[in-house]
Motif scaffolding. Structure first.
Motif, PDB file in Angstrom:
ATOM      1  N   LEU A  28       0.831  -1.203   0.000  1.00 33.81           N
ATOM      2  CA  LEU A  28       0.000   0.000   0.000  1.00 33.81           C
ATOM      3  C   LEU A  28       0.866   1.254   0.000  1.00 33.81           C
TER       4      LEU A  28
ATOM      5  N   GLU B  93       3.954   1.395  -1.163  1.00 34.86           N
ATOM      6  CA  GLU B  93       4.587   1.448  -2.484  1.00 34.86           C
ATOM      7  C   GLU B  93       3.629   2.008  -3.526  1.00 34.86           C
ATOM      8  N   ALA B  94       2.374   1.543  -3.470  1.00 32.55           N
ATOM      9  CA  ALA B  94       1.394   1.995  -4.458  1.00 32.55           C
ATOM     10  C   ALA B  94       1.234   3.502  -4.374  1.00 32.55           C
ATOM     11  N   SER B  95       1.178   4.014  -3.155  1.00 33.77           N
ATOM     12  CA  SER B  95       0.996   5.450  -2.980  1.00 33.77           C
ATOM     13  C   SER B  95       2.226   6.219  -3.469  1.00 33.77           C
ATOM     14  N   LEU B  96       3.404   5.739  -3.101  1.00 36.84           N
ATOM     15  CA  LEU B  96       4.638   6.414  -3.530  1.00 36.84           C
ATOM     16  C   LEU B  96       4.782   6.372  -5.050  1.00 36.84           C
ATOM     17  N   ALA B  97       4.395   5.225  -5.650  1.00 36.31           N
ATOM     18  CA  ALA B  97       4.532   5.086  -7.096  1.00 36.31           C
ATOM     19  C   ALA B  97       3.592   6.022  -7.846  1.00 36.31           C
ATOM     20  N   LEU B  98       2.549   6.506  -7.161  1.00 40.21           N
ATOM     21  CA  LEU B  98       1.640   7.468  -7.798  1.00 40.21           C
ATOM     22  C   LEU B  98       2.147   8.894  -7.629  1.00 40.21           C
ATOM     23  N   GLY B  99       3.315   9.036  -7.035  1.00 44.04           N
ATOM     24  CA  GLY B  99       3.891  10.364  -6.882  1.00 44.04           C
ATOM     25  C   GLY B  99       3.543  11.024  -5.565  1.00 44.04           C
ATOM     26  N   ALA B 100       3.111  10.223  -4.579  1.00 45.04           N
ATOM     27  CA  ALA B 100       2.858  10.797  -3.252  1.00 45.04           C
ATOM     28  C   ALA B 100       4.185  10.941  -2.518  1.00 45.04           C
ATOM     29  N   THR B 101       4.275  11.967  -1.677  1.00 45.36           N
ATOM     30  CA  THR B 101       5.455  12.063  -0.826  1.00 45.36           C
ATOM     31  C   THR B 101       5.269  11.096   0.336  1.00 45.36           C
TER      32      THR B 101
ATOM     33  N   GLU C 113       2.585  12.427   2.656  1.00 45.01           N
ATOM     34  CA  GLU C 113       1.229  12.217   2.122  1.00 45.01           C
ATOM     35  C   GLU C 113       0.812  10.759   2.289  1.00 45.01           C
ATOM     36  N   THR C 114       1.762   9.849   2.024  1.00 42.19           N
ATOM     37  CA  THR C 114       1.467   8.426   2.156  1.00 42.19           C
ATOM     38  C   THR C 114       1.103   8.081   3.602  1.00 42.19           C
TER      39      THR C 114
ATOM     40  N   LYS D  80      -2.408   9.881   4.420  1.00 47.15           N
ATOM     41  CA  LYS D  80      -3.618   9.484   3.691  1.00 47.15           C
ATOM     42  C   LYS D  80      -3.831   7.977   3.635  1.00 47.15           C
ATOM     43  N   ILE D  81      -2.773   7.208   3.700  1.00 54.81           N
ATOM     44  CA  ILE D  81      -2.915   5.758   3.558  1.00 54.81           C
ATOM     45  C   ILE D  81      -2.614   5.035   4.868  1.00 54.81           C
TER      46      ILE D  81
END
Lengths: 314, 271
Positions: free
Chosen positions: A192, A194-202, A205-206, A209-210
């Motif tokens: 989860l 990784e998915a957030s970081l791969a979308l360009g989240a800092t 933010e990860t 939000k996650i």
């Protein structure tokens, strides 16, 4: 053929050791349940006599050893507030520390291991030591200096107070919150993040939000454990805020307060007439149990609401 | 695979540097170390735009590691050190002025294990858009619908956009992850064995989807499944223990590879 199989698979003889050990575990469980039942039944049966609406809603006069005039309202208020103020401090500090340890600190570095060991050792420190720490650090150091800075003519912060008792309790219970939060953070699948970081989240933010929304029930569990532990503790507040008697309810964070646990101690050691005080003592213990239980129930209901919301959706 | 006629393959350069028509991702003498051990050895290869490139090779050959170099996911591992350069559209993504956030916006990723957020289907797709500042509700809704349609999921979920993504089947979850990745309109989509945890039917749908997506996106896919590489990719790179053994048109790799190692692998003699 059936006959052969039947003979082959039938238990050959009575297995004494497996019977013995399953019996032993059962007995141990029964023993614990028995002790718990004895305590609860004893307190409820004896506590009901002195328990009344008048009892929980009255501010007692100086002589609180008389069943007809005494009450525990200030103690209920004091205990509730010191626990709530503690929660306000302990949850953010514990959660932020846990986030640092799981998300930021290099996982196996020397310093991280030192911090983890320190947290675990903090949990093992006797509670009276926290009381002395609170007196020395919060009251004599922070409180006194605060008074000097604020030019108070008499001691406002440099004396036992609700805020210092709550902070002392927060220091005592912070390991519980850290450990519970860390466990829930570790349980979140790395995929989860990784998915957030791969979308360009800092990273921040990860986490916000996650990770944190997922960890919320675990954080609540930590809070519940901290509240349970703190509600009945007397030693840490002994020097830091609790009063033997107060004629009015606390209204300010710098006020002293009366406390249920400490009141139980007072009733059982300071009474001029033990027989006369006994119903009050039982009723006070019952109120303490009910209050601890109620604080827990509130937290558990909030947690299950969060869980339900997470399952069914945001 | 059928689109590529054999005569074209015959003229293609056989070396590992066989360049596709429009160079887009240029990997130049890239080496990667996990601590002291070298996981990628001096890899140079150029990948084309709006084609599907497959990375194949036995486990531990470095194909996933190389894939993760392309959006700098390896940055998350402390012990990783990289030599060489990776250029996307001519810019070195390991240069000092590179914003990793911006890079990951342009280079999306789909993982082996589908990893939808425990949010609604809608919020999963909207997540990246919200991150990058889209606040307008109708704009969000339009982008979510477009992405779900492009990932061939819209018809299945349009009536339950606001129920949990975790209620979807494995194949649907993976298509949702694809929708989430394409929602922010990246130029490149990296796929790390996207169908390896799915049943054959769900795998077929993902493969159809990949062929559809290459009209708009450049796709690099790591796969263990050689038939899959043959079915969906235009170019194939074969790796073995951290080295790029051969890179060429997929048809050439699978029918007439230049290296013996490649032939042994694709014919199933090892790996």
């Amino acid at each position: 053929m059936n006959k052969i199989q039947g003979r082959h698979f039938r238990a050959e003889k009575f297995d004494f050791w497996s019977f013995f050990f399953s019996g032993l575990t059962g007995l141990a469980t029964l023993l614990i349940l028995g002790i718990l039942a004895t305590i609860l039944i004893n307190i409820i049966a004896n506590g009901c006599q002195g328990f009344s609406w008048h009892f929980v809603s009255t501010i007692p006069k100086k002589d609180f050893f008389d069943i007809k005039t005494t009450g525990v309202l200030p103690m209920i208020v004091g205990t509730t507030f010191r626990v709530l103020v503690m929660t306000i401090f302990v949850i953010p500090v514990g959660v932020i520390t846990a986030i640092y340890l799981t998300e930021y600190a290099p996982s196996n570095s020397f310093i991280t291991r030192i911090i983890r060991a320190a947290v675990n050792n903090l949990a093992g420190v006797p509670s009276i030591v926290f009381g002395l720490f609170g007196l020395g650090f919060f009251i004599n150091f922070i409180g006194k200096n605060l008074d000097v800075l604020l030019h108070n003519s008499s001691a406002v912060w440099g004396q036992p107070a609700l805020i210092w008792a709550s902070l002392t309790l927060a220091v005592m219970t912070v390991p519980v919150v850290i450990v519970a939060t860390e466990e829930s953070l570790k349980a979140i699948p790395p995929g989860l993040r990784e998915a957030s970081l791969a979308l360009g989240a800092t990273k921040l933010e990860t986490i916000l939000k996650i990770v944190l929304p997922q960890a919320l029930p675990g954080i609540m569990t930590g809070g519940i454990l901290a509240v349970s532990r703190a509600a009945g503790e007397v030693a840490p507040i002994l020097f830091t805020g609790v009063a033997y008697y107060m004629a009015s309810l606390p209204t300010h964070l710098s006020d002293q307060f009366m406390d249920l646990g400490y009141h139980v101690f007072v009733l059982s050691t300071q009474s001029p007439n033990i027989e006369q005080t006994r119903p009050i003592l039982y009723a006070t213990v019952l109120v303490l149990l009910v209050l601890t239980f109620a604080l827990n129930i509130v937290a558990i209901i909030i947690r299950s609401n969060i869980r339900r919301k997470m399952r069914s959706l945001h | 695979m059928t689109e590529i006629s054999l005569p074209r393959i015959a003229v293609a350069d056989a070396g590992p540097k066989a360049a596709p028509s429009a160079p887009f991702i240029e990997i130049e003498s890239l080496s990667l170390f996990y601590g002291a051990s070298k996981a990628l050895k001096n890899i140079s290869v150029t990948l084309g735009e709006k084609v599907v490139t497959a990375f194949i090779g036995p486990s531990g050959c470095g194909k996933s590691t190389l894939l993760r170099c392309l959006n700098r996911m390896n940055d998350l591992i402390d012990s990783v050190r990289i030599d060489g350069a990776v250029k996307i559209g001519g810019h070195d993504i390991y240069g000092p002025d590179v914003d990793v956030i911006e890079l990951r916006k342009r280079v999306g990723m789909v993982f082996q294990k589908s990893n939808p957020f425990p949010k609604s289907i809608y919020e999963n797709v909207a997540y990246g858009l919200r991150l990058h500042g889209v606040k307008n509700k109708s704009e969000l809704a339009a982008a979510v619908e477009k992405s779900l349609q492009q990932s061939a999921l819209w018809d299945e979920v349009k009536d339950r956009l606001h129920s949990s993504a975790l209620g979807l089947s494995g194949g649907q979850q993976q298509r949702l992850c694809i929708a989430r990745a394409i929602a922010i309109r990246p130029e490149i989509i990296l796929m790390d064995e996207p169908a390896s945890a799915l049943d054959p039917l769900a795998t077929a749908r993902i493969e159809e989807l990949i062929l559809e997506l290459k009209k708009d996106f450049t796709i690099v896919i790591v796969t263990h499944n050689m038939q899959q590489a043959a079915r969906i990719s235009d170019f194939t790179a074969f790796f073995y223990i951290g080295e790029l053994i051969e890179f060429d048109h997929t048809a050439k790799i699978f029918t007439n590879p230049a290296k013996k190692q490649t032939e042994d692998y694709v014919t199933g003699r090892f790996g």
